[in-house]
Design an enzyme around this catalytic site. Sequence first.
Site, PDB file in Angstrom:
ATOM      1  N   ASP A   1     -12.451  11.276   5.840  1.00  0.00           N
ATOM      2  CA  ASP A   1     -12.708  10.036   6.354  1.00  0.00           C
ATOM      3  C   ASP A   1     -12.824   8.911   5.234  1.00  0.00           C
ATOM      4  O   ASP A   1     -13.000   7.667   5.403  1.00  0.00           O
ATOM      5  CB  ASP A   1     -14.238  10.021   7.277  1.00  0.00           C
ATOM      6  CG  ASP A   1     -14.153  10.728   8.440  1.00  0.00           C
ATOM      7  OD1 ASP A   1     -13.191  11.081   8.714  1.00  0.00           O
ATOM      8  OD2 ASP A   1     -15.267  10.916   8.976  1.00  0.00           O
ATOM      9  N   ASN A   2     -12.642   9.317   4.026  1.00  0.00           N
ATOM     10  CA  ASN A   2     -12.725   8.612   3.064  1.00  0.00           C
ATOM     11  C   ASN A   2     -11.152   8.077   2.394  1.00  0.00           C
ATOM     12  O   ASN A   2     -10.418   8.615   2.574  1.00  0.00           O
ATOM     13  CB  ASN A   2     -13.535   9.064   1.954  1.00  0.00           C
ATOM     14  CG  ASN A   2     -15.041   9.384   2.331  1.00  0.00           C
ATOM     15  OD1 ASN A   2     -15.607   8.520   2.863  1.00  0.00           O
ATOM     16  ND2 ASN A   2     -15.548  10.552   1.961  1.00  0.00           N
TER      17      ASN A   2
ATOM     18  N   ASP B   1     -11.148  -4.487   6.230  1.00  0.00           N
ATOM     19  CA  ASP B   1     -10.121  -5.597   6.697  1.00  0.00           C
ATOM     20  C   ASP B   1      -9.850  -6.056   8.075  1.00  0.00           C
ATOM     21  O   ASP B   1     -10.041  -7.363   8.692  1.00  0.00           O
ATOM     22  CB  ASP B   1      -8.584  -5.342   5.858  1.00  0.00           C
ATOM     23  CG  ASP B   1      -8.734  -5.026   4.368  1.00  0.00           C
ATOM     24  OD1 ASP B   1      -9.732  -5.473   3.966  1.00  0.00           O
ATOM     25  OD2 ASP B   1      -7.699  -4.435   4.053  1.00  0.00           O
TER      26      ASP B   1
ATOM     27  N   ASP C   1       0.789  -1.281   0.023  1.00  0.00           N
ATOM     28  CA  ASP C   1       0.126   0.032  -0.114  1.00  0.00           C
ATOM     29  C   ASP C   1       0.917   1.279  -0.091  1.00  0.00           C
ATOM     30  O   ASP C   1       1.827   1.212   0.814  1.00  0.00           O
ATOM     31  CB  ASP C   1      -0.990  -0.012   1.422  1.00  0.00           C
ATOM     32  CG  ASP C   1      -2.051  -0.997   1.147  1.00  0.00           C
ATOM     33  OD1 ASP C   1      -2.335  -1.699   0.155  1.00  0.00           O
ATOM     34  OD2 ASP C   1      -2.732  -1.265   2.086  1.00  0.00           O
TER      35      ASP C   1
ATOM     36  N   SER D   1     -10.271  10.682 -12.198  1.00  0.00           N
ATOM     37  CA  SER D   1     -11.836  10.274 -12.000  1.00  0.00           C
ATOM     38  C   SER D   1     -12.005   9.234 -10.884  1.00  0.00           C
ATOM     39  O   SER D   1     -12.473   8.190 -11.359  1.00  0.00           O
ATOM     40  CB  SER D   1     -12.091   9.517 -13.592  1.00  0.00           C
ATOM     41  OG  SER D   1     -11.906  10.329 -14.575  1.00  0.00           O
TER      42      SER D   1
END
Length: 371
Positions: A156-157, A326, A44, A58
């Site tokens: 928060d996204n 997760d 990540d 996008s």
Amino acid sequence: MASDEPKAKKAKLSDEKKTESPAKTSPAKLSPNSLFGMGNPLLDISAVVDKDFLDKYSLKANNQILAEDKHKALFEELVTKFKVEYYAGGATQNSIKIAQWMIQQPHNVGTFFGCIGKDKFGELLKQKAEEAHIDAHYYEQDEEPTGTCAACITGDNRSLVANLAAANCYKKEKHLDLENNWKLVEKAKVYYIAGFFLTVSLESILKVAKHASENNKLFCLNLSAPFICQFFKDNLMQVMPYVDVLFGNETEAGAFAKEQDFETKDIKEIAKKAQALPKVNTKRQRIIVLTQGKDETVVALSDKVDAFPVLEIDPKDIVDTNGAGDAFVGGFLSELVQEKPVVQCVKAAHYAANVIIRRVGCTFPEKPAFV
């Protein structure tokens, strides 16, 4: 979690019908390789970005997609323009790590299979797996580099863009079928695979799912993302008859319901209809577990649908929601593999997610405080 939660029936690993004595409610003795996961190991690359960055590529603020050609420059721009952090990731691997962290001892309760490249990112993933005390067995190849996932955080996204690369090269006949590897599969009693792996190796998932079903073990699957429900529907529905526990969030559940013509947007009705889909192992009724962010978690168990409130958290304490789903699954699996009742699995799931969203990446303190 409210103290007056509805009592849930125990999800037993055996199919015995007799009533259990109180003495039997203690945790099942765990041995290494009791919990098996297979999926896409990714590194990540996480950064807080702005709306302009999302718009440029996008991206939706809260979504998961596979990288396309138009996203090639995204990874480089992310690293050069923003402050990035690197974490060992991949949905299934994260969940197996969280489960192991919740369990603590013995080490290597969790096994993980996936494909990496012979490169520094691959070595980093191996090192991180060892540090997390999971028994990772990677198929290593040199045609593709180790996969990466851009985690683009806004508030928060999180918007995830996965470049699978090596993770997409997993081969059943070159890894899963090997005698020593298959022995590890046979040792497990609970199996978990995120829906993301449906894009990589359906034949590997089916081999594991059929083994679980034929031996009355627990096979768990995650819907993972709306695009899985939409564009990999055929693969998903080939695996669904073997699924004992199905995870998803409200967005994924909505996409699944639409694709399956459930003709409802009600989350509890979706859970009921998903539970009623055809199932091979009739000794177990399917359990559906649907999260809704800060709203209550919906669980279809036996003949009823219950809702469990999540642990409260001050929005100021939320650092990164990237690993929340997760972590939820990891917490759930940590109790499921110990043959705990589903209500306890949900409590552990809520606890794990609550811990992880207070930190950057899918990371955790040294020890859990869950009882």
